[in-house]
Design a protein around this motif. Structure first.
Motif, PDB file in Angstrom:
ATOM      1  N   PHE A   1      38.535  38.929  43.791  1.00  0.00           N
ATOM      2  CA  PHE A   1      37.218  39.351  43.300  1.00  0.00           C
ATOM      3  C   PHE A   1      36.197  39.348  44.435  1.00  0.00           C
TER       4      PHE A   1
ATOM      5  N   TRP B   1      44.532  37.203  36.014  1.00  0.00           N
ATOM      6  CA  TRP B   1      43.729  38.231  36.676  1.00  0.00           C
ATOM      7  C   TRP B   1      43.496  39.410  35.731  1.00  0.00           C
TER       8      TRP B   1
ATOM      9  N   VAL C   1      43.318  50.608  32.113  1.00  0.00           N
ATOM     10  CA  VAL C   1      43.875  50.689  33.474  1.00  0.00           C
ATOM     11  C   VAL C   1      44.655  51.987  33.648  1.00  0.00           C
TER      12      VAL C   1
ATOM     13  N   CYS D   1      39.833  40.693  34.506  1.00  0.00           N
ATOM     14  CA  CYS D   1      39.361  42.079  34.620  1.00  0.00           C
ATOM     15  C   CYS D   1      38.873  42.602  33.270  1.00  0.00           C
TER      16      CYS D   1
ATOM     17  N   GLY E   1      35.529  42.743  41.397  1.00  0.00           N
ATOM     18  CA  GLY E   1      36.822  42.847  40.752  1.00  0.00           C
ATOM     19  C   GLY E   1      37.578  44.121  41.012  1.00  0.00           C
ATOM     20  N   ASN E   2      36.990  45.063  41.725  1.00  0.00           N
ATOM     21  CA  ASN E   2      37.659  46.330  42.009  1.00  0.00           C
ATOM     22  C   ASN E   2      38.487  46.301  43.289  1.00  0.00           C
TER      23      ASN E   2
ATOM     24  N   THR F   1      50.673  41.304  39.705  1.00  0.00           N
ATOM     25  CA  THR F   1      49.524  40.408  39.663  1.00  0.00           C
ATOM     26  C   THR F   1      49.795  39.306  38.645  1.00  0.00           C
TER      27      THR F   1
ATOM     28  N   LEU G   1      36.006  45.777  33.444  1.00  0.00           N
ATOM     29  CA  LEU G   1      36.462  46.771  34.418  1.00  0.00           C
ATOM     30  C   LEU G   1      37.315  47.837  33.726  1.00  0.00           C
TER      31      LEU G   1
END
Length: 650
Positions: free
Chosen positions: A340, A365, A407, A369, A344-345, A361, A374
């Motif tokens: 982060f 996490w 996502v 996100c 967070g991107n 990941t 996000l």
């Protein structure tokens, strides 16, 4: 749920390594294996045929394979795979030789680097010569107090090429944490970086190295890798050499890989150490290679065109797992630092820029996100990403929803589960099967996973103990220093004789997938009913007001009561109305047994350095017992928040 979240494209299934391998097994052994489930069943009943076939299918380089695939196959522990084979672990990871990327590295926004396959080979060659000149021989230990950077991988491969043993921890460990680990394994050479970057800050490593070396007399040579400074000042540590100086006298040349026993020690890994000194889990070169190559090649469908990432430090087994991607010819993506920083991107940026195909990941996490709102599906081109892996803790169904909604819609979400104990997975992703909400797709090939009740009987559709009823190559060789094998046997084989007991509380689904409910030693037991902690976390952390939570069982009134601690999102408070809503949701979606007797707000939750929350440590503090190794925690000061709480006195 009646429909899967993702179904593989039939053409991709047909072209997959998994399908090619299944057909090779059919051809070679004249068997009918119509689908994955049939292949898995064959792989755990015809153990020798399966691993013999995989060896050839993967193309493992070896001077000698040997006639025997498995010796003492009826003994757990005691079984040995390919006991006559001679090979070199590093040779199998360095077989690709060209000028394309082997490793691409970022450390937050402070450092970037690339190594081609030829550059990686040459660096390993030079390091290998330098280590040999420093007296490193077969069986010696070489340690890394290191960030996740390209030079670390080269140092490990150079160590393995000599038949020496690599062991590492991340550079955020304190002095005692390092000594608890390296003090047991007694390395001859220590690699360290001059420092590392975390959350925008520059943190020097050499002052701590100087401090712990006074109690680590086995170290004869320290090598400093440059990260925060191109030319690090090594004078702070007596006798230390920079990487450049260490290899200066050794030009790159072809590596003469010695052909070594299959079961030679390769890695010493460490348990979390929150209940005492960490166990030194010793893994063999051959078992590690077979298991991790199988997982990359078949379960991730990885190959030379892939660009593989896993967010990890060098203190977590996912680093060792990631490195094995080199065996498939895949390019490794390394990131060191906070996921982060600056926001967070940062990992999504890296994935977009470098066209990752496999994105690994942690469940925490992904949850973070989601809570941060996000939505990379709207902001990032992730068209190349075809697999997202998650581990570290159970991936809750709501996180499956988040990934496919926010996502990417058309990827394989692979929740995977295994651990340091086996340097691989018992259950993981599968490119030829659908993804169902909240489920790990399948058991791993060659892993005879089963679910046992307390009486040691198999159960289906019920929660129970994760066991493996037949030997597999990545069982540890033992624990370093445990000459009698008593500690090793007690850790995995005491509960059910001749059966590996892993310590996870799981259930198998109707799709032959799995759900993990938490560690069985942290399982709650109110009124004699076993409850997995993951079930409670799923309900609690669906509240937008709550950042994260931890739940324990407190001994109370001759029974166990459930106590829930919550860490609130900034700007939110734990009100009576919210407590009531939490209890109602748990009661409605779980059972009345799951409902916490107490819900308490805390400012922080203690976790290990690999990011896992530590239920057992909190439980010890609440009961007034000492935490045997708080040094293993990333934030040991958080334990004080749970000590002598008045809310727990009534």
């Amino acid at each position: 749920m009646t429909e899967p979240l993702w179904t593989p494209d039939p053409q991709a299934v047909e072209a997959s390594n998994m399908t090619k391998f299944r057909r090779e097994c059919e051809r070679r052994w004249s068997v009918d294996l119509p689908d994955y489930d049939a292949l898995w069943h064959w792989s755990v009943t015809e153990v020798e045929k399966f691993w013999d076939t995989f060896w050839d299918f993967a193309g493992i380089k070896a001077q000698v394979k040997g006639e025997r695939v498995l010796a003492d196959g009826d003994k757990m522990p005691g079984a040995k795979f390919f006991p006559d084979a001679k090979f070199n672990f590093a040779e199998n990871l360095l077989s690709r030789r060209d000028d394309s990327d082997a490793i691409v590295f970022r450390s937050e926004d402070k450092a970037q680097k690339r190594l081609t396959w030829n550059q990686l080979y040459d660096l390993v060659s030079r390091l290998r010569q330098a280590l040999a000149a420093a007296g490193v021989q077969q069986g010696d230990r070489v340690a890394g107090f290191v960030p996740n950077m390209p030079e670390t991988i080269a140092a490990m491969l150079a160590t393995a090429s000599l038949g020496a043993v690599w062991t590492s921890c991340s550079p955020d460990f304190g002095v005692q944490g390092v000594l608890d680990r390296f003090g047991q394994s007694e390395p001859k050479v220590l690699f360290t970086a001059d420092g590392y970057f975390y959350n925008g800050k520059t943190i020097e490593s050499l002052p701590r190295v100087r401090e712990f070396l006074t109690d680590l007399p086995s170290v004869q040579q320290v090598v400093v890798l440059p990260l925060i400074d191109a030319e690090p000042d090594c004078e702070m540590v007596a006798g230390a050499a920079s990487l450049a100086d260490f290899i200066a006298d050794f030009p790159a040349q072809e590596i003469d890989f010695p052909q070594l026993p299959f079961n030679i020690p390769l890695y010493i890994m460490y348990s979390s150490g929150t209940t005492g000194k960490p166990k030194c889990i010793t893994h063999g070169a051959g078992g590690t290679l077979l298991t991790q190559w199988k997982e990359h090649l078949l379960h991730c469908d990885a190959g030379p065109e892939d660009r593989t990432f896993y967010f990890t430090t060098c203190g977590w087994m996912m680093w060792n797992w990631l490195v094995a991607g080199l065996a498939c010819g895949s390019t490794l993506m390394l990131y060191d630092g906070s996921p982060f920083a600056p926001d967070g991107n940062v990992l999504f940026d890296f994935a977009r820029d470098e066209k990752w195909t496999i994105f690994g990941t942690s469940a925490k996490w992904i949850d973070a996100c989601a809570k941060a709102g996000l939505k990379p599906i709207e902001t990032h081109d992730l068209s190349t990403v075809r697999v997202m892996c998650s581990t570290g803790s159970p991936l809750v169904p709501e996180s499956f929803d988040y990934v496919y909604r926010d996502v990417k819609k058309d990827l394989q979400l692979s929740s995977i589960s295994g651990g340091t104990d086996i340097l691989g997975c018992f259950m993981l992703g599968n490119p030829v099967k659908p993804v169902w909400r909240g489920e790990i797709q399948s058991p791993g090939l060659g892993m005879a996973v089963n679910v046992f009740d307390d009486d040691g009987k198999p159960v289906v559709g019920e929660q129970g103990e994760l066991v493996c009823i037949r030997p597999f190559p990545s069982m540890p060789l033992g624990f370093w220093g445990d000459d009698t094998g008593e500690r090793y046997h007690a850790a995995y084989f005491d509960k059910y004789p001749n059966v590996w007991t892993h310590g996870d509380f799981i259930a198998q689904s109707e799709h032959h997938g799995f759900t993990v409910y938490g560690r069985s030693d942290a399982t709650l037991n109110p009124g004699g009913v076993r409850i997995g902690t993951a079930e409670i976390y799923r309900q609690v952390e669906s509240f937008t007001e709550i950042l994260e939570s931890i739940v324990i069982g407190q001994i109370w009134d001759n029974d166990t009561r459930v106590v829930l601690f919550v860490r609130m999102q900034p700007g939110h408070a734990l009100t009576e109305d919210l407590i009531k809503s939490i209890k109602t949701r748990i009661r409605t979606n779980c059972t009345p047994r799951h409902v916490p007797a107490k819900v308490i707000a805390v400012a922080d939750i203690p976790r290990t350095r690999s990011g896992k929350i530590t239920e057992l440590a909190v439980r010890d503090v609440v009961h007034g017992r000492p935490v045997k190794n708080a040094e293993a925690l990333a934030n040991p000061e958080a334990l004080d928040l749970y000590r002598d709480l008045p809310e727990l006195q009534s």
